[in-house]
Design a protein around this motif. Structure first.
Motif: not given
Length: 517
Positions: A317-325
């Motif tokens: 989730a961090q890789y594909f969505v946001s640094d703080r998923p």
């Protein structure tokens, strides 16, 4: 931040924007199309945006989730075939890189030959990765190869791993990048590159002396990182006793030496003379002494743990969505992981259909790593890559050389690691060079002055850099804008439109929007 004079105009336009609002470009492409391309690939090549618009976002997602259904271009296949060390297995690579007989001290000439061969093997591994990342239409697979290699990092700077990192990626990472996590975990655990990097080949039952009568004891390095980084996570609920138990379970796991017979070509070797055959208690499970099978049972426990499911889900989730998923998204992916027995493809499919993934606030929210930036810039130009050296040089300058992360946690993908003034200056230098046609990416390497950098940034080591001067063909700004779907703010559009035509492509590749995905 010290900016070279020829780049000050670039920074001025990026930071201040242009003057005339009438210069704003045409209506941008649907943001969802750009979002899915930028997250499932390393960025669009010419025609990709139009292709996804035509086929639809859902079909594109399913296509990328099934990479075997996407034919590779013949040109890429031919390039990879020319890398003659790329498909050697670890046993063959070790033989190739060893130039003296076992037990004998190598001569200076043998050391020189071994170093030359080791460099050749590593160079070809780097070339292969960069060629596939820039040219393969199986982009999600390439994205996941990058993701998983950092997750299961091995540093080529450690001894014989210089010979093995390419084979490690080809054998232990690439085939399982979209498969079951347990298979991926097992492949990395068995590979000589990992066994050597994290010292498990030295791990032996502490009650058993070696041939010289020395008792080296357990080596806990791999056992600890296997839980902290690869599976459960630092807060995964394990104790030091679990680390010791896992080290005992994995004692005797290693790789074959010359003359040792193995039943596989990858060089994995289980030495029963080094194994602790007593019963163990690991994460609350009793594991009966049984040799190599104990390790398989431990890997099963780790792969199916809810802590592992959460750790992997958070990182994805961090890789594909946001640094703080978002926590809700991580929970959703964790449930999907557990329900599918760690099926990576299914976890990704769930992610790509989640509310959080499609939340507009997460569009263009991830700052590109140096690797992502370099690959995306090359892809955007549509240049056919025959020479990967300029890309490799940039990664070296930006402190992200391929296969050379020294710490076992791999390269990070968050903005705080990579966003700094010096790095931005180097990115702008690269943007200007590629936009002006000054990087010999498309020419087949021949010769260049020793140590000379094609970026004009000075010397990169003392090695021979095989490059050939190519015709200077600047990148067309209109075509570049079209390739990227005109995904720029009004401020950036005005800056581009009101600038000299000779720097527009550099402005595009150096824009704040292009620095993100």
């Amino acid at each position: 931040m010290t900016v070279k004079p020829k780049y000050w105009v670039l920074l001025l336009f990026i930071l201040l924007g242009g003057i005339d609002p009438s210069h704003a470009a045409s209506i941008p492409v649907e943001p969802k199309v750009l979002h899915i391309i930028n997250r499932l690939s390393f960025g669009p090549r010419p025609g990709d945006v139009q292709r996804v618009e035509s086929m639809g976002v859902e079909r594109y997602i399913q296509e990328q989730l099934s990479p075997d259904s996407i034919p590779e271009p013949q040109s890429l296949t031919s390039q990879l075939k020319q890398l003659d060390t790329l498909h050697l297995n670890p046993v063959e690579l070790l033989e190739y890189g060893t130039t003296h007989l076992p037990g004998q001290k190598p001569s200076q000439e043998e050391i020189k030959t071994a170093n030359k061969r080791g460099k050749q093997v590593l160079d070809q591994a780097v070339q292969a990765r960069l060629l596939e990342a820039t040219s393969s239409p199986r982009q999600l697979q390439e994205v996941m190869v990058d993701f998983w290699y950092n997750h299961f990092n091995v540093d080529a700077g450690k001894g014989r791993d210089r010979l093995w990192v390419g084979a490690y990626e080809q054998e232990a990472i690439r085939p399982y990048a979209l498969g079951r996590f347990r298979d991926l975990l097992g492949a990395t655990a068995h590979h000589p590159a990992m066994q050597y990097y994290l010292d498990n080949f030295q791990n032996r039952a502490d009650s058993r002396p070696d041939a010289q009568g020395n008792i080296r004891g357990l080596n806990e390095n791999y056992a600890r990182e296997l839980m902290e980084l690869h599976t459960l996570g630092v807060d995964g609920g394990y104790t030091q006793q679990d680390v010791i138990a896992l080290a005992r379970i994995l004692s005797g796991w290693g790789f074959s030496r010359p003359g040792q017979q193995t039943d596989n070509n990858f060089g994995f070797y289980f030495n029963p003379k080094r194994h602790d055959f007593s019963d163990k208690v690991f994460l609350g499970h009793t594991i009966k002494g049984g040799g190599e099978t104990e390790g398989e049972e431990a890997l099963d426990i780790l792969a199916r743990s809810p802590a592992t499911a959460r750790h992997i889900s958070y990182q994805i989730a961090q890789y594909f969505v946001s640094d703080r998923p978002p926590t809700d998204l991580v929970n959703h992916l964790t449930q999907r992981y557990l329900a599918t027995d760690g099926n990576i493809r299914e976890v990704l499919n769930t992610l790509f259909h989640s509310r959080e993934f499609w939340d507009a606030k997460n569009f263009n929210a991830k700052f590109k790593t140096p690797y992502q930036y370099a690959i995306s810039a090359v892809r955007a130009t549509g240049i056919e890559v025959n020479n990967t050296r300029p890309i490799s040089n940039l990664l070296q300058q930006l402190a992200m050389p391929l296969y050379r992360c020294q710490t076992p946690d791999g390269y990070k993908n968050t903005a705080d690691v990579w966003l700094n003034p010096d790095a931005m200056n180097r990115r702008l230098s690269f943007a200007t060079a590629i936009a002006n046609g000054n990087l010999p990416l498309s020419t087949i390497p021949t010769n260049m002055q020793a140590g000379e950098s094609p970026l004009g940034q000075g010397k990169i080591g003392t090695e021979q850099i095989p490059l050939q001067k190519s015709p200077r063909i600047p990148v067309d700004a209109w075509q570049l804008t079209n390739t990227l779907g005109n995904s720029f703010s009004v401020k950036t559009q005005k800056a581009i439109a009101s600038s000299d035509s000779q720097i527009r492509s550099a402005l595009i590749l150096g824009s704040p929007e292009f620095m993100r995905r």
